[in-house]
Design a protein around this motif. Structure first.
Motif, PDB file in Angstrom:
ATOM      1  N   ALA A  11     -17.091  -0.942  -0.521  1.00 48.21           N
ATOM      2  CA  ALA A  11     -17.586  -2.117  -0.158  1.00 48.21           C
ATOM      3  C   ALA A  11     -19.174  -2.385  -0.708  1.00 48.21           C
ATOM      4  O   ALA A  11     -19.761  -1.374  -1.100  1.00 48.21           O
ATOM      5  N   VAL A  12     -19.421  -3.444  -0.998  1.00 45.63           N
ATOM      6  CA  VAL A  12     -21.078  -3.578  -1.221  1.00 45.63           C
ATOM      7  C   VAL A  12     -21.747  -3.157  -0.260  1.00 45.63           C
ATOM      8  O   VAL A  12     -21.369  -3.430   1.045  1.00 45.63           O
ATOM      9  N   PRO A  13     -22.791  -2.376  -0.251  1.00 41.73           N
ATOM     10  CA  PRO A  13     -23.753  -2.018   0.851  1.00 41.73           C
ATOM     11  C   PRO A  13     -23.907  -3.030   2.027  1.00 41.73           C
ATOM     12  O   PRO A  13     -24.244  -4.096   1.904  1.00 41.73           O
ATOM     13  N   GLY A  14     -23.524  -2.627   3.174  1.00 39.96           N
ATOM     14  CA  GLY A  14     -23.683  -3.327   4.572  1.00 39.96           C
ATOM     15  C   GLY A  14     -22.455  -4.255   4.608  1.00 39.96           C
ATOM     16  O   GLY A  14     -22.440  -4.996   5.521  1.00 39.96           O
ATOM     17  N   ARG A  15     -21.545  -4.263   3.577  1.00 40.25           N
ATOM     18  CA  ARG A  15     -20.098  -5.227   3.881  1.00 40.25           C
ATOM     19  C   ARG A  15     -18.999  -4.512   4.318  1.00 40.25           C
ATOM     20  O   ARG A  15     -17.799  -5.053   4.202  1.00 40.25           O
ATOM     21  N   GLY A  16     -19.046  -3.168   4.647  1.00 38.39           N
ATOM     22  CA  GLY A  16     -18.011  -2.384   5.110  1.00 38.39           C
ATOM     23  C   GLY A  16     -17.084  -2.896   5.959  1.00 38.39           C
ATOM     24  O   GLY A  16     -15.802  -2.938   6.177  1.00 38.39           O
ATOM     25  N   GLU A  18     -16.801  -6.196   6.847  1.00 40.37           N
ATOM     26  CA  GLU A  18     -15.856  -7.232   6.248  1.00 40.37           C
ATOM     27  C   GLU A  18     -14.864  -6.770   5.479  1.00 40.37           C
ATOM     28  O   GLU A  18     -13.694  -7.472   5.555  1.00 40.37           O
ATOM     29  N   LEU A  19     -14.919  -5.765   4.482  1.00 38.98           N
ATOM     30  CA  LEU A  19     -14.116  -5.100   3.670  1.00 38.98           C
ATOM     31  C   LEU A  19     -12.866  -4.535   4.641  1.00 38.98           C
ATOM     32  O   LEU A  19     -11.664  -4.936   4.280  1.00 38.98           O
ATOM     33  N   LEU A  20     -13.247  -3.803   5.610  1.00 39.27           N
ATOM     34  CA  LEU A  20     -12.151  -3.256   6.670  1.00 39.27           C
ATOM     35  C   LEU A  20     -11.416  -4.343   7.319  1.00 39.27           C
ATOM     36  O   LEU A  20     -10.145  -4.503   7.201  1.00 39.27           O
ATOM     37  N   GLU A  21     -11.917  -5.206   7.708  1.00 41.29           N
ATOM     38  CA  GLU A  21     -11.424  -6.719   8.299  1.00 41.29           C
ATOM     39  C   GLU A  21     -10.476  -7.252   7.439  1.00 41.29           C
ATOM     40  O   GLU A  21      -9.106  -7.370   7.586  1.00 41.29           O
ATOM     41  N   TRP A  22     -10.831  -7.299   5.968  1.00 42.49           N
ATOM     42  CA  TRP A  22     -10.015  -7.941   5.124  1.00 42.49           C
ATOM     43  C   TRP A  22      -8.870  -7.134   4.876  1.00 42.49           C
ATOM     44  O   TRP A  22      -7.596  -7.748   5.012  1.00 42.49           O
ATOM     45  N   ALA A  23      -8.982  -6.010   4.665  1.00 43.20           N
ATOM     46  CA  ALA A  23      -7.842  -4.775   4.417  1.00 43.20           C
ATOM     47  C   ALA A  23      -6.934  -4.765   5.413  1.00 43.20           C
ATOM     48  O   ALA A  23      -5.661  -4.826   5.241  1.00 43.20           O
ATOM     49  N   ARG A  24      -7.201  -4.852   6.742  1.00 42.20           N
ATOM     50  CA  ARG A  24      -6.500  -4.741   7.807  1.00 42.20           C
ATOM     51  C   ARG A  24      -5.642  -6.114   8.015  1.00 42.20           C
ATOM     52  O   ARG A  24      -4.485  -6.232   8.525  1.00 42.20           O
ATOM     53  N   ALA A  25      -6.166  -7.253   7.636  1.00 42.07           N
ATOM     54  CA  ALA A  25      -5.250  -8.512   7.559  1.00 42.07           C
ATOM     55  C   ALA A  25      -4.439  -8.628   6.385  1.00 42.07           C
ATOM     56  O   ALA A  25      -3.391  -9.411   6.473  1.00 42.07           O
ATOM     57  N   GLN A  26      -4.147  -7.623   5.475  1.00 40.60           N
ATOM     58  CA  GLN A  26      -3.367  -7.880   4.283  1.00 40.60           C
ATOM     59  C   GLN A  26      -2.018  -7.379   4.740  1.00 40.60           C
ATOM     60  O   GLN A  26      -1.982  -6.161   5.398  1.00 40.60           O
ATOM     61  N   ARG A  27      -1.047  -7.966   4.472  1.00 43.57           N
ATOM     62  CA  ARG A  27       0.238  -7.656   5.119  1.00 43.57           C
ATOM     63  C   ARG A  27       1.480  -7.752   3.803  1.00 43.57           C
ATOM     64  O   ARG A  27       1.444  -9.080   3.185  1.00 43.57           O
ATOM     65  N   THR A  39     -11.720   4.582   7.513  1.00 44.24           N
ATOM     66  CA  THR A  39     -13.236   4.181   6.696  1.00 44.24           C
ATOM     67  C   THR A  39     -13.976   5.672   6.588  1.00 44.24           C
ATOM     68  O   THR A  39     -13.528   6.614   7.046  1.00 44.24           O
ATOM     69  N   ALA A  40     -15.024   5.455   5.501  1.00 41.35           N
ATOM     70  CA  ALA A  40     -15.610   6.994   5.079  1.00 41.35           C
ATOM     71  C   ALA A  40     -17.168   6.411   4.724  1.00 41.35           C
ATOM     72  O   ALA A  40     -17.401   4.872   4.701  1.00 41.35           O
ATOM     73  N   PRO A  41     -18.054   7.294   4.660  1.00 44.42           N
ATOM     74  CA  PRO A  41     -19.262   6.872   4.354  1.00 44.42           C
ATOM     75  C   PRO A  41     -19.347   6.170   3.031  1.00 44.42           C
ATOM     76  O   PRO A  41     -18.294   6.210   2.188  1.00 44.42           O
ATOM     77  N   GLN A  42     -20.493   5.367   2.861  1.00 48.33           N
ATOM     78  CA  GLN A  42     -20.796   4.601   1.917  1.00 48.33           C
ATOM     79  C   GLN A  42     -19.898   3.355   1.649  1.00 48.33           C
ATOM     80  O   GLN A  42     -19.356   2.803   0.816  1.00 48.33           O
ATOM     81  N   ASP A  43     -19.370   2.912   2.840  1.00 41.78           N
ATOM     82  CA  ASP A  43     -18.537   1.462   3.374  1.00 41.78           C
ATOM     83  C   ASP A  43     -17.563   1.756   2.478  1.00 41.78           C
ATOM     84  O   ASP A  43     -17.020   0.590   1.735  1.00 41.78           O
ATOM     85  N   THR A  72     -17.854  -2.994  -4.988  1.00 42.16           N
ATOM     86  CA  THR A  72     -18.726  -2.580  -6.069  1.00 42.16           C
ATOM     87  C   THR A  72     -18.200  -2.124  -7.190  1.00 42.16           C
ATOM     88  O   THR A  72     -18.589  -2.078  -8.396  1.00 42.16           O
ATOM     89  N   ARG A  73     -16.610  -2.201  -7.276  1.00 45.72           N
ATOM     90  CA  ARG A  73     -15.771  -1.849  -8.364  1.00 45.72           C
ATOM     91  C   ARG A  73     -14.569  -2.043  -8.004  1.00 45.72           C
ATOM     92  O   ARG A  73     -14.019  -2.026  -6.958  1.00 45.72           O
ATOM     93  N   PRO A  74     -13.527  -1.733  -8.944  1.00 42.14           N
ATOM     94  CA  PRO A  74     -12.044  -2.171  -8.697  1.00 42.14           C
ATOM     95  C   PRO A  74     -11.475  -1.023  -7.731  1.00 42.14           C
ATOM     96  O   PRO A  74     -12.030   0.117  -7.575  1.00 42.14           O
ATOM     97  N   VAL A  75     -10.487  -1.446  -7.173  1.00 42.17           N
ATOM     98  CA  VAL A  75      -9.764  -0.608  -6.105  1.00 42.17           C
ATOM     99  C   VAL A  75      -9.182   0.415  -6.957  1.00 42.17           C
ATOM    100  O   VAL A  75      -8.747   0.491  -7.934  1.00 42.17           O
ATOM    101  N   HIS A  76      -9.206   1.640  -6.331  1.00 47.76           N
ATOM    102  CA  HIS A  76      -8.453   2.788  -6.706  1.00 47.76           C
ATOM    103  C   HIS A  76      -7.067   3.076  -6.094  1.00 47.76           C
ATOM    104  O   HIS A  76      -6.847   2.842  -4.813  1.00 47.76           O
ATOM    105  N   ARG A  77      -6.185   3.420  -6.820  1.00 44.28           N
ATOM    106  CA  ARG A  77      -4.668   3.320  -6.400  1.00 44.28           C
ATOM    107  C   ARG A  77      -3.979   4.438  -6.730  1.00 44.28           C
ATOM    108  O   ARG A  77      -4.276   4.831  -8.093  1.00 44.28           O
TER     109      ARG A  77
END
Length: 86
Positions: A11-16, A18-27, A39-43, A72-77
């Motif tokens: 996530a963009v710094p400080g928006r971890g 929000e990213l967590l909430e978004w990811a948990r909502a994806q089905r 979650t891990a350090p650096q959001d 901050t960058r594309p998703v790693h998969r």
């Protein structure tokens, strides 16, 4: 065979949160055998999903890219094939 999909975004710094909430909502359209969200350090947000599949069948559904303003960058998969549990 069991396939595990790994999805990791930073996530963009400080928006971890929000990213967590978004990811948990994806089905995905199909339901995995198991799903865990971390979650891990650096959001960073990590989602692991386990799927039962067979060779020749379409692969399991991937989580989408999050909104560009959250990351901050594309998703790693990565996809992993299980070779048993010890």
């Amino acid at each position: 065979m069991t396939v595990t999909l790994m999805w990791e975004a930073r996530a963009v710094p400080g928006r971890g949160a929000e990213l967590l909430e978004w990811a948990r909502a994806q089905r995905p359209a199909a339901r995995p055998l198991r799903r865990e969200t971390f979650t891990a350090p650096q959001d960073r947000v990590l989602v692991l999903t386990w799927w039962e599949t067979s060779p020749g069948l379409p692969g399991p559904p991937e989580l989408p890219e999050p909104p560009a303003e959250l990351v901050t960058r594309p998703v790693h998969r990565w996809r992993f094939t299980s070779h048993g549990v010890d």
